[in-house]
Design an enzyme around this catalytic site. Structure first.
Site, PDB file in Angstrom:
ATOM      1  N   ARG A   9       0.815  -1.209   0.000  1.00  0.00           N
ATOM      2  CA  ARG A   9       0.000   0.000   0.000  1.00  0.00           C
ATOM      3  C   ARG A   9       0.854   1.266   0.000  1.00  0.00           C
ATOM      4  O   ARG A   9       0.532   2.236  -0.679  1.00  0.00           O
ATOM      5  CB  ARG A   9      -0.930  -0.002   1.213  1.00  0.00           C
ATOM      6  CG  ARG A   9      -2.013  -1.064   1.159  1.00  0.00           C
ATOM      7  CD  ARG A   9      -2.823  -1.093   2.444  1.00  0.00           C
ATOM      8  NE  ARG A   9      -3.581   0.132   2.618  1.00  0.00           N
ATOM      9  CZ  ARG A   9      -4.859   0.303   2.261  1.00  0.00           C
ATOM     10  NH1 ARG A   9      -5.510  -0.713   1.731  1.00  0.00           N
ATOM     11  NH2 ARG A   9      -5.474   1.440   2.443  1.00  0.00           N
ATOM     12  N   TYR A  48      -1.056  -1.260  -4.247  1.00  0.00           N
ATOM     13  CA  TYR A  48      -1.817  -2.496  -4.221  1.00  0.00           C
ATOM     14  C   TYR A  48      -2.958  -2.387  -3.203  1.00  0.00           C
ATOM     15  O   TYR A  48      -2.725  -2.020  -2.049  1.00  0.00           O
ATOM     16  CB  TYR A  48      -0.912  -3.670  -3.872  1.00  0.00           C
ATOM     17  CG  TYR A  48       0.088  -3.984  -4.962  1.00  0.00           C
ATOM     18  CD1 TYR A  48      -0.276  -4.750  -6.066  1.00  0.00           C
ATOM     19  CD2 TYR A  48       1.388  -3.489  -4.902  1.00  0.00           C
ATOM     20  CE1 TYR A  48       0.630  -5.018  -7.081  1.00  0.00           C
ATOM     21  CE2 TYR A  48       2.298  -3.754  -5.912  1.00  0.00           C
ATOM     22  CZ  TYR A  48       1.914  -4.517  -6.995  1.00  0.00           C
ATOM     23  OH  TYR A  48       2.815  -4.773  -8.000  1.00  0.00           O
ATOM     24  N   PRO A  49      -4.190  -2.705  -3.602  1.00  0.00           N
ATOM     25  CA  PRO A  49      -5.366  -2.534  -2.722  1.00  0.00           C
ATOM     26  C   PRO A  49      -5.488  -3.672  -1.712  1.00  0.00           C
ATOM     27  O   PRO A  49      -6.442  -4.463  -1.737  1.00  0.00           O
ATOM     28  CB  PRO A  49      -6.528  -2.516  -3.714  1.00  0.00           C
ATOM     29  CG  PRO A  49      -6.074  -3.414  -4.831  1.00  0.00           C
ATOM     30  CD  PRO A  49      -4.587  -3.176  -4.946  1.00  0.00           C
ATOM     31  N   LYS A  50      -4.540  -3.736  -0.783  1.00  0.00           N
ATOM     32  CA  LYS A  50      -4.447  -4.874   0.129  1.00  0.00           C
ATOM     33  C   LYS A  50      -5.122  -4.586   1.459  1.00  0.00           C
ATOM     34  O   LYS A  50      -5.024  -3.483   1.987  1.00  0.00           O
ATOM     35  CB  LYS A  50      -2.977  -5.220   0.377  1.00  0.00           C
ATOM     36  CG  LYS A  50      -2.219  -5.647  -0.878  1.00  0.00           C
ATOM     37  CD  LYS A  50      -0.826  -6.126  -0.534  1.00  0.00           C
ATOM     38  CE  LYS A  50      -0.094  -6.587  -1.787  1.00  0.00           C
ATOM     39  NZ  LYS A  50       1.211  -7.200  -1.471  1.00  0.00           N
ATOM     40  N   LYS A  51      -5.795  -5.611   1.985  1.00  0.00           N
ATOM     41  CA  LYS A  51      -6.308  -5.573   3.347  1.00  0.00           C
ATOM     42  C   LYS A  51      -6.168  -6.964   3.942  1.00  0.00           C
ATOM     43  O   LYS A  51      -5.886  -7.939   3.232  1.00  0.00           O
ATOM     44  CB  LYS A  51      -7.755  -5.070   3.382  1.00  0.00           C
ATOM     45  CG  LYS A  51      -8.751  -5.905   2.622  1.00  0.00           C
ATOM     46  CD  LYS A  51     -10.103  -5.198   2.508  1.00  0.00           C
ATOM     47  CE  LYS A  51     -10.776  -4.950   3.835  1.00  0.00           C
ATOM     48  NZ  LYS A  51     -12.152  -4.417   3.668  1.00  0.00           N
TER      49      LYS A  51
END
Length: 248
Positions: free
Chosen positions: A108, A113-116
């Site tokens: 992020r 990168y759309p990371k969770k």
């Protein structure tokens, strides 16, 4: 700590950064990819302009990464949407769920990168390659694929992994308005294919308010691939600045 030393840091906290300085090299990175047809209107609700949708397709992916320099071992799952930008075909990274904090923070902060946080798994169950994603204690996705039924052309596998990817970089200001709002592009260029296969596959998605994969429903499985690689990620480049465009 002097100001010059602060400026050398990649992440906080200063005494123990969330992740080390890259580059990050991935050895034996294993993919399970399932390309499926979905609802066009559902896609239009989540794909941001100026990206364009060519076909109502989504790629569900799970990646097991047992050896990543600086980041350790982790598993990642997400949805990727085939798109076009200025005539170039690529993929929009819609959502990613990861079980490793340094990978989330670096993805992020350094990139977009759309990371969770999530709990993906990739494993072999008898003669089946299985990928699952849990969010908290609840199942969000289950993917199954026959294990190494047919070889996949290495060049096709290479093209699949080396597609340009587009991501949104959003950083809020302290007043709640966006300080950074950009579309960025990245592309893997350093890649070695160790093996690639295809087989019958199925995918189930389960509704969840905070992991809404099922909002892009599975209407038809188009293809599936199982690919093992070594690779290095490249730094992204800015291709569109939403704040600059809105000020014109």
């Amino acid at each position: 700590m002097k100001k010059s030393d602060v400026l050398k840091q990649m992440s906080t906290p200063l005494g123990a950064p969330a992740f080390p300085v890259g580059p990050y090299y991935f050895r034996n990175r294993e993919y399970l990819n399932i390309l499926y047809r979905t609802d066009l209107e559902a896609l239009r609700r989540v794909v941001p302009e100026p990206l364009e949708i060519d076909e109502p397709l989504v790629k569900f992916e799970i990646m097991y990464m047992p050896d990543v320099t600086g980041l350790g071992a982790y598993t990642e799952s997400g949805q990727v949407i085939p798109v076009s930008f200025n005539g170039e075909k690529g993929e929009y990274l819609h959502a990613m769920y990861v079980d490793n904090h340094p990978a989330i923070a670096s993805g992020r902060e350094i990139s977009a990168y759309p990371k969770k946080l999530g709990s993906p798994r990739l494993y072999i169950d008898s003669d089946t390659l299985v990928g699952t994603l849990d969010y908290g204690s609840l199942r969000v996705a289950t993917a199954t694929m026959g294990y190494k039924h047919q070889p996949l052309d290495p060049e096709k596998a290479r093209q699949e992994i080396m597609q340009p990817t587009f991501m949104l970089k959003i950083v809020p200001n302290y007043d709640g308005n966006p300080k950074v709002c950009r579309l960025v592009r990245a592309q893997i260029k350093d890649l070695t294919i160790h093996g690639a296969w295809t087989a019958p596959a199925r995918l189930q998605l389960f509704a969840h308010a905070l992991a809404p994969m099922a909002d892009l429903p599975v209407l038809e499985v188009v293809s599936a691939s199982h690919i093992v690689t070594d690779l290095a990620l490249s730094m992204p480049e800015i291709v569109y600045d939403y704040l600059a465009e809105s000020s014109d």
